[in-house]
Write a protein that holds these residues in place. Structure first.
Motif, PDB file in Angstrom:
ATOM      1  N   ILE A  41     -55.206 -40.370 -63.887  1.00 15.09           N
ATOM      2  CA  ILE A  41     -54.816 -41.324 -62.839  1.00 15.09           C
ATOM      3  C   ILE A  41     -55.089 -40.721 -61.476  1.00 15.09           C
ATOM      4  O   ILE A  41     -55.649 -41.357 -60.579  1.00 15.09           O
ATOM      5  CB  ILE A  41     -53.324 -41.708 -62.967  1.00 15.09           C
ATOM      6  CG1 ILE A  41     -53.095 -42.533 -64.225  1.00 15.09           C
ATOM      7  CG2 ILE A  41     -52.865 -42.482 -61.733  1.00 15.09           C
ATOM      8  CD1 ILE A  41     -51.627 -42.850 -64.500  1.00 15.09           C
ATOM      9  N   GLN A  98     -54.221 -47.085 -63.914  1.00 13.42           N
ATOM     10  CA  GLN A  98     -53.658 -48.237 -63.195  1.00 13.42           C
ATOM     11  C   GLN A  98     -54.317 -49.544 -63.590  1.00 13.42           C
ATOM     12  O   GLN A  98     -55.471 -49.582 -63.954  1.00 13.42           O
ATOM     13  CB  GLN A  98     -53.850 -48.029 -61.686  1.00 13.42           C
ATOM     14  CG  GLN A  98     -52.972 -46.890 -61.172  1.00 13.42           C
ATOM     15  CD  GLN A  98     -53.113 -46.726 -59.684  1.00 13.42           C
ATOM     16  OE1 GLN A  98     -53.982 -45.986 -59.251  1.00 13.42           O
ATOM     17  NE2 GLN A  98     -52.325 -47.409 -58.900  1.00 13.42           N
ATOM     18  N   MET A 137     -46.428 -50.608 -69.099  1.00 11.97           N
ATOM     19  CA  MET A 137     -46.342 -50.752 -67.641  1.00 11.97           C
ATOM     20  C   MET A 137     -47.233 -49.695 -66.979  1.00 11.97           C
ATOM     21  O   MET A 137     -47.103 -48.507 -67.241  1.00 11.97           O
ATOM     22  CB  MET A 137     -44.895 -50.494 -67.223  1.00 11.97           C
ATOM     23  CG  MET A 137     -44.615 -50.791 -65.783  1.00 11.97           C
ATOM     24  SD  MET A 137     -42.841 -50.641 -65.468  1.00 11.97           S
ATOM     25  CE  MET A 137     -42.790 -51.027 -63.753  1.00 11.97           C
ATOM     26  N   PRO A 138     -48.167 -50.137 -66.144  1.00  8.86           N
ATOM     27  CA  PRO A 138     -49.097 -49.162 -65.547  1.00  8.86           C
ATOM     28  C   PRO A 138     -48.347 -48.185 -64.629  1.00  8.86           C
ATOM     29  O   PRO A 138     -47.337 -48.534 -64.017  1.00  8.86           O
ATOM     30  CB  PRO A 138     -50.068 -50.039 -64.751  1.00  8.86           C
ATOM     31  CG  PRO A 138     -49.382 -51.336 -64.567  1.00  8.86           C
ATOM     32  CD  PRO A 138     -48.420 -51.497 -65.681  1.00  8.86           C
ATOM     33  N   ILE A 139     -48.891 -46.974 -64.572  1.00 10.63           N
ATOM     34  CA  ILE A 139     -48.287 -45.933 -63.739  1.00 10.63           C
ATOM     35  C   ILE A 139     -49.125 -45.795 -62.480  1.00 10.63           C
ATOM     36  O   ILE A 139     -50.350 -45.663 -62.545  1.00 10.63           O
ATOM     37  CB  ILE A 139     -48.249 -44.601 -64.520  1.00 10.63           C
ATOM     38  CG1 ILE A 139     -47.350 -44.747 -65.753  1.00 10.63           C
ATOM     39  CG2 ILE A 139     -47.743 -43.478 -63.627  1.00 10.63           C
ATOM     40  CD1 ILE A 139     -47.371 -43.530 -66.663  1.00 10.63           C
ATOM     41  N   SER A 140     -48.451 -45.797 -61.332  1.00  9.85           N
ATOM     42  CA  SER A 140     -49.168 -45.684 -60.069  1.00  9.85           C
ATOM     43  C   SER A 140     -49.579 -44.234 -59.838  1.00  9.85           C
ATOM     44  O   SER A 140     -49.086 -43.315 -60.493  1.00  9.85           O
ATOM     45  CB  SER A 140     -48.279 -46.141 -58.920  1.00  9.85           C
ATOM     46  OG  SER A 140     -47.207 -45.233 -58.746  1.00  9.85           O
ATOM     47  N   THR A 141     -50.446 -44.058 -58.857  1.00  7.10           N
ATOM     48  CA  THR A 141     -50.879 -42.700 -58.505  1.00  7.10           C
ATOM     49  C   THR A 141     -49.696 -41.874 -58.049  1.00  7.10           C
ATOM     50  O   THR A 141     -49.570 -40.687 -58.410  1.00  7.10           O
ATOM     51  CB  THR A 141     -51.927 -42.763 -57.375  1.00  7.10           C
ATOM     52  OG1 THR A 141     -52.981 -43.636 -57.760  1.00  7.10           O
ATOM     53  CG2 THR A 141     -52.498 -41.388 -57.081  1.00  7.10           C
ATOM     54  N   GLU A 188     -46.532 -42.268 -58.865  1.00  7.82           N
ATOM     55  CA  GLU A 188     -45.677 -41.931 -60.014  1.00  7.82           C
ATOM     56  C   GLU A 188     -46.295 -40.806 -60.841  1.00  7.82           C
ATOM     57  O   GLU A 188     -45.597 -39.923 -61.324  1.00  7.82           O
ATOM     58  CB  GLU A 188     -45.501 -43.163 -60.907  1.00  7.82           C
ATOM     59  CG  GLU A 188     -44.538 -44.195 -60.380  1.00  7.82           C
ATOM     60  CD  GLU A 188     -44.492 -45.419 -61.276  1.00  7.82           C
ATOM     61  OE1 GLU A 188     -44.331 -46.529 -60.743  1.00  7.82           O
ATOM     62  OE2 GLU A 188     -44.617 -45.260 -62.498  1.00  7.82           O
ATOM     63  N   ALA A 189     -47.608 -40.863 -61.016  1.00  6.07           N
ATOM     64  CA  ALA A 189     -48.280 -39.823 -61.793  1.00  6.07           C
ATOM     65  C   ALA A 189     -48.130 -38.472 -61.111  1.00  6.07           C
ATOM     66  O   ALA A 189     -47.851 -37.458 -61.749  1.00  6.07           O
ATOM     67  CB  ALA A 189     -49.766 -40.171 -61.966  1.00  6.07           C
ATOM     68  N   ALA A 190     -48.318 -38.470 -59.777  1.00  7.19           N
ATOM     69  CA  ALA A 190     -48.192 -37.217 -59.025  1.00  7.19           C
ATOM     70  C   ALA A 190     -46.772 -36.674 -59.116  1.00  7.19           C
ATOM     71  O   ALA A 190     -46.557 -35.470 -59.291  1.00  7.19           O
ATOM     72  CB  ALA A 190     -48.582 -37.450 -57.566  1.00  7.19           C
ATOM     73  N   ALA A 247     -44.587 -37.245 -61.486  1.00  2.00           N
ATOM     74  CA  ALA A 247     -44.328 -36.783 -62.851  1.00  2.00           C
ATOM     75  C   ALA A 247     -44.932 -35.400 -63.073  1.00  2.00           C
ATOM     76  O   ALA A 247     -44.289 -34.513 -63.646  1.00  2.00           O
ATOM     77  CB  ALA A 247     -44.902 -37.780 -63.861  1.00  2.00           C
ATOM     78  N   LEU A 248     -46.149 -35.200 -62.612  1.00  3.81           N
ATOM     79  CA  LEU A 248     -46.800 -33.893 -62.782  1.00  3.81           C
ATOM     80  C   LEU A 248     -46.071 -32.820 -61.978  1.00  3.81           C
ATOM     81  O   LEU A 248     -45.933 -31.679 -62.432  1.00  3.81           O
ATOM     82  CB  LEU A 248     -48.271 -33.982 -62.355  1.00  3.81           C
ATOM     83  CG  LEU A 248     -49.171 -34.767 -63.311  1.00  3.81           C
ATOM     84  CD1 LEU A 248     -50.542 -35.025 -62.695  1.00  3.81           C
ATOM     85  CD2 LEU A 248     -49.325 -34.042 -64.642  1.00  3.81           C
ATOM     86  N   ILE A 291     -42.982 -31.886 -63.893  1.00  4.18           N
ATOM     87  CA  ILE A 291     -43.338 -31.046 -65.046  1.00  4.18           C
ATOM     88  C   ILE A 291     -43.498 -29.599 -64.593  1.00  4.18           C
ATOM     89  O   ILE A 291     -42.966 -28.668 -65.205  1.00  4.18           O
ATOM     90  CB  ILE A 291     -44.633 -31.551 -65.720  1.00  4.18           C
ATOM     91  CG1 ILE A 291     -44.372 -32.852 -66.469  1.00  4.18           C
ATOM     92  CG2 ILE A 291     -45.202 -30.497 -66.670  1.00  4.18           C
ATOM     93  CD1 ILE A 291     -45.629 -33.522 -66.979  1.00  4.18           C
ATOM     94  N   VAL A 322     -40.056 -28.032 -63.705  1.00  3.99           N
ATOM     95  CA  VAL A 322     -39.251 -27.725 -64.884  1.00  3.99           C
ATOM     96  C   VAL A 322     -39.796 -26.502 -65.613  1.00  3.99           C
ATOM     97  O   VAL A 322     -39.032 -25.634 -66.040  1.00  3.99           O
ATOM     98  CB  VAL A 322     -39.208 -28.942 -65.847  1.00  3.99           C
ATOM     99  CG1 VAL A 322     -38.799 -28.531 -67.243  1.00  3.99           C
ATOM    100  CG2 VAL A 322     -38.266 -29.987 -65.329  1.00  3.99           C
TER     101      VAL A 322
END
Lengths: 101, 186
Positions: A94, A101, B1-5, B7-9, B11-12, B15, B18
């Motif tokens: 993404i 997306q 449900m698509p993940i936005s840029t 949200e992806a950033a 989430a990474l 990660i 953590v």
């Protein structure tokens, strides 16, 4: 490995759980209390999410006793590791503008 | 449900955070027994150096051998339950202790300390520095402990020079013991 979205793993606390366990080597497990500290969750919340992950075979939960004290240890399964890697690849795709997306 | 840029950033990023936190806590857990071991060694070593200064040299020689051997055994025990994890862990911990001792002895040879207090203060300041630098990269608890140990050592030099060995046994050794327990509880 191609990226693959995984709604179950993408839930924020479950993603943290998977990420924390992914740092362990094969056959290594993490104590429940340590995992709780790492992901900064409450006992109940963590337990609920661990159950969901165990139900789909992404983690194993072992309970035993050490000096008569109950101990719970959690480990990532091979399927769980693969699912996490695929989902992380999906997230990176993404950002790279490749997909999602 | 698509993940936005975004949200992806996010989430990474989570990660990575953590995984770093897990690594830091694992470092605390593995380091704790070693710090406790050396805390006990300091209590005994500095204490005997104050009570029977004439045998300080042989005392520290024996205690350092105990420390290196203990580091090896503790390191090996840490991975007994985890097959294939950290092969040679015990040897690496022992090598770390031995390297620090070699550096201390080499520094004594170069700098030629004038009195027992200087002999006693240098290792403590070295450990304090190492913990502080370690903490910059591997967790604030190491840094906090290093700073406390460094301040206590300098305070002992400035305020209790005549009873410095006793000060280091009580304060320095206790600082390490408390640090070990604090790391274990992280």
């Amino acid at each position: 490995m191609p990226g693959e979205a995984n709604d179950l793993i993408h839930q924020p606390l479950r993603l943290k759980i998977m990420a924390a366990l992914n740092g362990l080597v094969a056959r290594e497990s993490m104590d429940f209390t340590r995992l709780r500290s790492v992901v900064e969750a409450t006992d109940g919340n963590l337990g609920a999410h661990l159950s969901k992950l165990e139900d789909v075979g992404y983690i194993t939960i072992e309970k035993d006793f050490i000096d008569k004290k109950p101990r719970t240890r959690v480990a990532l399964t091979r399927e769980g590791r693969k699912a996490l890697v695929a989902h992380v690849t999906y997230l990176r795709d993404i950002l790279d503008g490749v997909g999602g997306q | 449900m698509p993940i936005s840029t975004e949200e992806a950033a996010e989430a990474l990023k989570n990660i990575a955070l953590v995984q770093r936190r897990a690594s830091i806590l694992r470092g605390y857990e593995r380091g704790a027994p070693h710090v406790i071991l050396w805390g006990l060694i300091w209590v005994v070593g500095y204490g005997l150096s104050d009570v029977v200064p004439s045998i300080a040299g042989p005392t520290w020689l024996v205690l350092n051998v105990v420390g290196v051997a203990g580091s090896f055994l503790l390191g090996r025990a840490a991975v007994v339950s985890v097959p294939m994890a950290g092969e040679g862990y015990g040897r690496r911990f022992a090598a770390l202790s031995a390297t620090m001792l070699a550096f201390i002895l080499a520094t004594y040879y170069v700098m030629k300390p004038r009195d027992a207090v200087q002999f006693g203060a240098f290792p403590a300041l070295l450990v304090a520095t190492i913990y502080t630098v370690l903490g910059i990269w591997r967790g604030a608890r190491w840094a906090a402990s290093g700073v406390v140990l460094g301040v206590c050592t300098v305070a002992g030099l400035a305020l209790f020079k005549e009873h410095f060995m006793l000060w280091m046994a009580a304060v320095g050794g206790t600082t390490l013991l408390v640090t070990g327990l604090w790391l274990r509880r992280a």
